[in-house]
Design a protein around this motif. Structure first.
Motif, PDB file in Angstrom:
ATOM      1  N   HIS A   6       4.331  -5.768  -0.800  1.00  0.00           N
ATOM      2  CA  HIS A   6       2.980  -6.301  -1.034  1.00  0.00           C
ATOM      3  C   HIS A   6       2.231  -5.444  -2.054  1.00  0.00           C
ATOM      4  O   HIS A   6       1.537  -5.970  -2.922  1.00  0.00           O
ATOM      5  CB  HIS A   6       2.186  -6.353   0.272  1.00  0.00           C
ATOM      6  CG  HIS A   6       2.486  -7.537   1.116  1.00  0.00           C
ATOM      7  ND1 HIS A   6       2.232  -8.823   0.714  1.00  0.00           N
ATOM      8  CD2 HIS A   6       3.022  -7.629   2.355  1.00  0.00           C
ATOM      9  CE1 HIS A   6       2.589  -9.665   1.653  1.00  0.00           C
ATOM     10  NE2 HIS A   6       3.082  -8.972   2.662  1.00  0.00           N
ATOM     11  N   ARG A   7       2.372  -4.130  -1.919  1.00  0.00           N
ATOM     12  CA  ARG A   7       1.716  -3.230  -2.866  1.00  0.00           C
ATOM     13  C   ARG A   7       2.259  -3.424  -4.274  1.00  0.00           C
ATOM     14  O   ARG A   7       1.503  -3.408  -5.247  1.00  0.00           O
ATOM     15  CB  ARG A   7       1.879  -1.771  -2.442  1.00  0.00           C
ATOM     16  CG  ARG A   7       0.877  -1.368  -1.371  1.00  0.00           C
ATOM     17  CD  ARG A   7       1.013   0.075  -1.059  1.00  0.00           C
ATOM     18  NE  ARG A   7       2.291   0.173  -0.338  1.00  0.00           N
ATOM     19  CZ  ARG A   7       2.948   1.276  -0.076  1.00  0.00           C
ATOM     20  NH1 ARG A   7       2.476   2.418  -0.463  1.00  0.00           N
ATOM     21  NH2 ARG A   7       4.080   1.269   0.572  1.00  0.00           N
ATOM     22  N   ALA A   9       3.599  -6.186  -5.543  1.00  0.00           N
ATOM     23  CA  ALA A   9       3.095  -7.463  -6.062  1.00  0.00           C
ATOM     24  C   ALA A   9       1.627  -7.337  -6.464  1.00  0.00           C
ATOM     25  O   ALA A   9       1.219  -7.847  -7.512  1.00  0.00           O
ATOM     26  CB  ALA A   9       3.277  -8.560  -5.024  1.00  0.00           C
ATOM     27  N   ARG A  10       0.853  -6.647  -5.647  1.00  0.00           N
ATOM     28  CA  ARG A  10      -0.567  -6.462  -5.959  1.00  0.00           C
ATOM     29  C   ARG A  10      -0.724  -5.634  -7.235  1.00  0.00           C
ATOM     30  O   ARG A  10      -1.523  -5.966  -8.113  1.00  0.00           O
ATOM     31  CB  ARG A  10      -1.269  -5.795  -4.776  1.00  0.00           C
ATOM     32  CG  ARG A  10      -2.764  -5.698  -4.914  1.00  0.00           C
ATOM     33  CD  ARG A  10      -3.457  -5.197  -3.663  1.00  0.00           C
ATOM     34  NE  ARG A  10      -2.821  -4.064  -3.013  1.00  0.00           N
ATOM     35  CZ  ARG A  10      -2.232  -4.105  -1.812  1.00  0.00           C
ATOM     36  NH1 ARG A  10      -2.215  -5.218  -1.115  1.00  0.00           N
ATOM     37  NH2 ARG A  10      -1.676  -3.022  -1.298  1.00  0.00           N
ATOM     38  N   ARG A  11       0.045  -4.547  -7.356  1.00  0.00           N
ATOM     39  CA  ARG A  11      -0.013  -3.717  -8.560  1.00  0.00           C
ATOM     40  C   ARG A  11       0.414  -4.510  -9.795  1.00  0.00           C
ATOM     41  O   ARG A  11      -0.157  -4.352 -10.870  1.00  0.00           O
ATOM     42  CB  ARG A  11       0.890  -2.493  -8.420  1.00  0.00           C
ATOM     43  CG  ARG A  11       0.317  -1.434  -7.548  1.00  0.00           C
ATOM     44  CD  ARG A  11       1.227  -0.240  -7.499  1.00  0.00           C
ATOM     45  NE  ARG A  11       0.749   0.715  -6.535  1.00  0.00           N
ATOM     46  CZ  ARG A  11       1.506   1.606  -5.943  1.00  0.00           C
ATOM     47  NH1 ARG A  11       2.785   1.653  -6.218  1.00  0.00           N
ATOM     48  NH2 ARG A  11       0.997   2.437  -5.068  1.00  0.00           N
ATOM     49  N   PHE A  12       1.431  -5.332  -9.627  1.00  0.00           N
ATOM     50  CA  PHE A  12       1.917  -6.137 -10.746  1.00  0.00           C
ATOM     51  C   PHE A  12       0.838  -7.092 -11.234  1.00  0.00           C
ATOM     52  O   PHE A  12       0.570  -7.188 -12.430  1.00  0.00           O
ATOM     53  CB  PHE A  12       3.171  -6.911 -10.338  1.00  0.00           C
ATOM     54  CG  PHE A  12       3.786  -7.679 -11.474  1.00  0.00           C
ATOM     55  CD1 PHE A  12       4.668  -7.057 -12.335  1.00  0.00           C
ATOM     56  CD2 PHE A  12       3.485  -9.014 -11.680  1.00  0.00           C
ATOM     57  CE1 PHE A  12       5.237  -7.754 -13.382  1.00  0.00           C
ATOM     58  CE2 PHE A  12       4.036  -9.719 -12.726  1.00  0.00           C
ATOM     59  CZ  PHE A  12       4.928  -9.080 -13.582  1.00  0.00           C
ATOM     60  N   VAL A  13       0.197  -7.800 -10.304  1.00  0.00           N
ATOM     61  CA  VAL A  13      -0.832  -8.780 -10.671  1.00  0.00           C
ATOM     62  C   VAL A  13      -2.049  -8.080 -11.288  1.00  0.00           C
ATOM     63  O   VAL A  13      -2.574  -8.517 -12.316  1.00  0.00           O
ATOM     64  CB  VAL A  13      -1.236  -9.633  -9.449  1.00  0.00           C
ATOM     65  CG1 VAL A  13      -2.462 -10.473  -9.745  1.00  0.00           C
ATOM     66  CG2 VAL A  13      -0.076 -10.515  -9.017  1.00  0.00           C
ATOM     67  N   ILE A  14      -2.488  -6.984 -10.689  1.00  0.00           N
ATOM     68  CA  ILE A  14      -3.634  -6.250 -11.243  1.00  0.00           C
ATOM     69  C   ILE A  14      -3.280  -5.689 -12.623  1.00  0.00           C
ATOM     70  O   ILE A  14      -4.057  -5.807 -13.573  1.00  0.00           O
ATOM     71  CB  ILE A  14      -4.082  -5.128 -10.280  1.00  0.00           C
ATOM     72  CG1 ILE A  14      -4.708  -5.747  -9.030  1.00  0.00           C
ATOM     73  CG2 ILE A  14      -5.061  -4.180 -10.962  1.00  0.00           C
ATOM     74  CD1 ILE A  14      -4.952  -4.759  -7.908  1.00  0.00           C
ATOM     75  N   GLY A  15      -2.104  -5.116 -12.733  1.00  0.00           N
ATOM     76  CA  GLY A  15      -1.677  -4.547 -14.009  1.00  0.00           C
ATOM     77  C   GLY A  15      -1.536  -5.584 -15.107  1.00  0.00           C
ATOM     78  O   GLY A  15      -1.964  -5.364 -16.247  1.00  0.00           O
ATOM     79  N   VAL A  16      -0.943  -6.729 -14.786  1.00  0.00           N
ATOM     80  CA  VAL A  16      -0.758  -7.761 -15.811  1.00  0.00           C
ATOM     81  C   VAL A  16      -2.101  -8.383 -16.191  1.00  0.00           C
ATOM     82  O   VAL A  16      -2.308  -8.778 -17.345  1.00  0.00           O
ATOM     83  CB  VAL A  16       0.276  -8.819 -15.360  1.00  0.00           C
ATOM     84  CG1 VAL A  16      -0.309  -9.842 -14.423  1.00  0.00           C
ATOM     85  CG2 VAL A  16       0.879  -9.520 -16.561  1.00  0.00           C
TER      86      VAL A  16
END
Length: 134
Positions: A6-7, A9-16
């Motif tokens: 989950h972390r 995926a969250r980092r990926f979405v925030i980063g992108v």
């Protein structure tokens, strides 16, 4: 899906999302100064939507045998989509092809590097506690 996934995926979405804003604004400033009136603002948005689809599909198939095939398939599909976009633009518009291709490939490389670094870091983490659900 466990907490680390989950972390990720969250980092990926925030980063992108941050990358899209930075690349969109930075790209707009750079291209508008070099080639006034030639900037297509849909590039960052298109890449953002593709990355959100990408992470959604990966999250649904995480831990399965086909995960790596899905990852590689999405990379190939993204490349083919970029090639088709170049072809459609060249046939449909036919002007300023070099500007379009360079802009598209610039954004393609920016997002490719981001994905490679992020997934490379994720792939190096030990997979303790993961279950194999082939």
């Amino acid at each position: 899906m466990n907490d680390s996934e989950h972390r990720f995926a969250r980092r990926f979405v925030i980063g992108v999302t941050i990358l899209t804003l930075a690349a969109g604004w930075g790209g707009a400033a750079l291209i508008r100064s070099a080639f006034p009136g030639h900037y297509l603002s849909v590039f960052p948005l298109g890449f953002l939507l593709w990355e959100l689809l990408f992470i959604t599909l990966l999250d649904r198939n995480r831990g399965r045998k086909r995960f790596i095939w899905l990852y590689m398939g999405m990379k190939v599909a993204k490349l083919l989509l970029a090639i088709v976009a170049i072809g459609v633009y060249t046939l449909g518009v036919g002007v300023q092809n070099t500007d379009f291709v360079l802009t598209l490939m610039g954004y393609y490389l920016i997002y490719l590097i981001y994905e490679t670094v992020l997934f490379g870091k994720y792939g190096k983490k030990p997979e303790t506690g993961r279950e194999n659900d082939d």
